[in-house]
Scaffold this motif. Structure first.
Motif, PDB file in Angstrom:
ATOM      1  N   VAL A  30     -68.636 -16.876   1.263  1.00  0.00           N
ATOM      2  CA  VAL A  30     -68.999 -17.732   0.127  1.00  0.00           C
ATOM      3  C   VAL A  30     -69.892 -18.881   0.603  1.00  0.00           C
ATOM      4  N   LEU A  31     -69.520 -19.509   1.715  1.00  0.00           N
ATOM      5  CA  LEU A  31     -70.327 -20.617   2.221  1.00  0.00           C
ATOM      6  C   LEU A  31     -71.678 -20.136   2.741  1.00  0.00           C
ATOM      7  N   GLN A  32     -71.714 -18.970   3.343  1.00  0.00           N
ATOM      8  CA  GLN A  32     -72.999 -18.424   3.795  1.00  0.00           C
ATOM      9  C   GLN A  32     -73.906 -18.119   2.605  1.00  0.00           C
ATOM     10  N   GLN A  33     -73.335 -17.609   1.522  1.00  0.00           N
ATOM     11  CA  GLN A  33     -74.122 -17.370   0.315  1.00  0.00           C
ATOM     12  C   GLN A  33     -74.682 -18.685  -0.215  1.00  0.00           C
ATOM     13  N   ALA A  34     -73.846 -19.715  -0.220  1.00  0.00           N
ATOM     14  CA  ALA A  34     -74.298 -21.027  -0.703  1.00  0.00           C
ATOM     15  C   ALA A  34     -75.421 -21.556   0.180  1.00  0.00           C
ATOM     16  N   HIS A  35     -75.338 -21.324   1.461  1.00  0.00           N
ATOM     17  CA  HIS A  35     -76.395 -21.764   2.373  1.00  0.00           C
ATOM     18  C   HIS A  35     -77.689 -20.997   2.118  1.00  0.00           C
ATOM     19  N   ASP A  36     -77.581 -19.686   2.000  1.00  0.00           N
ATOM     20  CA  ASP A  36     -78.772 -18.840   1.874  1.00  0.00           C
ATOM     21  C   ASP A  36     -79.388 -18.866   0.478  1.00  0.00           C
ATOM     22  N   LEU A  37     -78.542 -18.939  -0.553  1.00  0.00           N
ATOM     23  CA  LEU A  37     -79.024 -18.789  -1.925  1.00  0.00           C
ATOM     24  C   LEU A  37     -78.835 -20.025  -2.796  1.00  0.00           C
ATOM     25  N   GLY A  38     -78.114 -21.013  -2.299  1.00  0.00           N
ATOM     26  CA  GLY A  38     -77.832 -22.204  -3.095  1.00  0.00           C
ATOM     27  C   GLY A  38     -76.474 -22.115  -3.751  1.00  0.00           C
ATOM     28  N   TRP A  39     -75.924 -23.272  -4.098  1.00  0.00           N
ATOM     29  CA  TRP A  39     -74.570 -23.279  -4.637  1.00  0.00           C
ATOM     30  C   TRP A  39     -74.479 -22.638  -6.020  1.00  0.00           C
ATOM     31  N   ARG A  40     -75.533 -22.722  -6.785  1.00  0.00           N
ATOM     32  CA  ARG A  40     -75.489 -22.151  -8.135  1.00  0.00           C
ATOM     33  C   ARG A  40     -75.303 -20.632  -8.081  1.00  0.00           C
ATOM     34  N   VAL A  41     -76.024 -19.956  -7.199  1.00  0.00           N
ATOM     35  CA  VAL A  41     -75.912 -18.500  -7.061  1.00  0.00           C
ATOM     36  C   VAL A  41     -74.561 -18.135  -6.456  1.00  0.00           C
ATOM     37  N   ALA A  42     -74.083 -18.918  -5.479  1.00  0.00           N
ATOM     38  CA  ALA A  42     -72.774 -18.639  -4.874  1.00  0.00           C
ATOM     39  C   ALA A  42     -71.678 -18.698  -5.934  1.00  0.00           C
ATOM     40  N   GLN A  43     -71.773 -19.654  -6.842  1.00  0.00           N
ATOM     41  CA  GLN A  43     -70.786 -19.722  -7.926  1.00  0.00           C
ATOM     42  C   GLN A  43     -70.944 -18.552  -8.893  1.00  0.00           C
ATOM     43  N   MET A  44     -72.160 -18.114  -9.099  1.00  0.00           N
ATOM     44  CA  MET A  44     -72.402 -16.993  -9.998  1.00  0.00           C
ATOM     45  C   MET A  44     -71.861 -15.688  -9.403  1.00  0.00           C
ATOM     46  N   LEU A  45     -71.991 -15.513  -8.089  1.00  0.00           N
ATOM     47  CA  LEU A  45     -71.590 -14.269  -7.435  1.00  0.00           C
ATOM     48  C   LEU A  45     -70.088 -14.174  -7.150  1.00  0.00           C
ATOM     49  N   ASN A  46     -69.391 -15.295  -7.178  1.00  0.00           N
ATOM     50  CA  ASN A  46     -67.962 -15.326  -6.851  1.00  0.00           C
ATOM     51  C   ASN A  46     -67.190 -15.966  -7.993  1.00  0.00           C
ATOM     52  N   ASP A  47     -65.933 -15.561  -8.141  1.00  0.00           N
ATOM     53  CA  ASP A  47     -65.122 -16.184  -9.186  1.00  0.00           C
ATOM     54  C   ASP A  47     -64.708 -17.597  -8.753  1.00  0.00           C
ATOM     55  N   GLU A  48     -64.264 -18.370  -9.699  1.00  0.00           N
ATOM     56  CA  GLU A  48     -63.954 -19.779  -9.450  1.00  0.00           C
ATOM     57  C   GLU A  48     -62.858 -19.934  -8.398  1.00  0.00           C
ATOM     58  N   HIS A  49     -61.868 -19.049  -8.430  1.00  0.00           N
ATOM     59  CA  HIS A  49     -60.772 -19.122  -7.463  1.00  0.00           C
ATOM     60  C   HIS A  49     -61.288 -18.938  -6.029  1.00  0.00           C
ATOM     61  N   ALA A  53     -61.082 -21.783  -3.139  1.00  0.00           N
ATOM     62  CA  ALA A  53     -60.350 -21.454  -1.913  1.00  0.00           C
ATOM     63  C   ALA A  53     -61.240 -21.664  -0.694  1.00  0.00           C
ATOM     64  N   ALA A  54     -62.493 -21.241  -0.776  1.00  0.00           N
ATOM     65  CA  ALA A  54     -63.426 -21.420   0.339  1.00  0.00           C
ATOM     66  C   ALA A  54     -63.673 -22.904   0.598  1.00  0.00           C
ATOM     67  N   GLU A  55     -63.850 -23.672  -0.456  1.00  0.00           N
ATOM     68  CA  GLU A  55     -64.062 -25.111  -0.297  1.00  0.00           C
ATOM     69  C   GLU A  55     -62.852 -25.755   0.368  1.00  0.00           C
ATOM     70  N   SER A  56     -61.673 -25.368  -0.061  1.00  0.00           N
ATOM     71  CA  SER A  56     -60.452 -25.956   0.468  1.00  0.00           C
ATOM     72  C   SER A  56     -60.230 -25.578   1.928  1.00  0.00           C
ATOM     73  N   LEU A  57     -60.356 -24.307   2.239  1.00  0.00           N
ATOM     74  CA  LEU A  57     -60.106 -23.855   3.606  1.00  0.00           C
ATOM     75  C   LEU A  57     -61.131 -24.394   4.584  1.00  0.00           C
ATOM     76  N   MET A  58     -62.386 -24.397   4.182  1.00  0.00           N
ATOM     77  CA  MET A  58     -63.461 -24.775   5.093  1.00  0.00           C
ATOM     78  C   MET A  58     -63.822 -26.260   5.037  1.00  0.00           C
ATOM     79  N   GLY A  59     -63.202 -27.016   4.157  1.00  0.00           N
ATOM     80  CA  GLY A  59     -63.484 -28.441   4.072  1.00  0.00           C
ATOM     81  C   GLY A  59     -64.892 -28.743   3.602  1.00  0.00           C
TER      82      GLY A  59
END
Length: 79
Positions: A30-49, A53-59
């Motif tokens: 999820v974080l790699q997607q956000a890096h490569d494609l931006g946070w908007r696309v990462a949210q679009m490609l993954n569900d909110e949970h 979870a990725a934000e919480s685990l990875m800080g």
């Protein structure tokens, strides 16, 4: 956040949560997607949970640690 920072955080999480390796890898993706494609696309490609979870685990926080879009996401998705 850089790819190196993401991989360091994922390595630490793997050591701390050996029994949840698959979960850690999904969070890293999820974080790699956000890096490569931006946070908007990462949210679009993954569900909110998954994102939370990725934000919480990875800080990390997608909206503040990553750009909204990248040249690659504008090329692929148009934004």
């Amino acid at each position: 956040m850089t790819l190196e920072q993401i991989s360091i955080r994922a390595a630490v999480a793997r050591r701390q949560h050996v029994q949840y390796i698959d979960f850690v890898e999904r969070c890293e993706l999820v974080l790699q997607q956000a890096h490569d494609l931006g946070w908007r696309v990462a949210q679009m490609l993954n569900d909110e949970h998954s994102v939370r979870a990725a934000e919480s685990l990875m800080g990390a926080h997608l909206k503040s640690d990553f750009c909204e879009s990248t040249p690659l996401s504008r090329l692929i998705y148009g934004f």
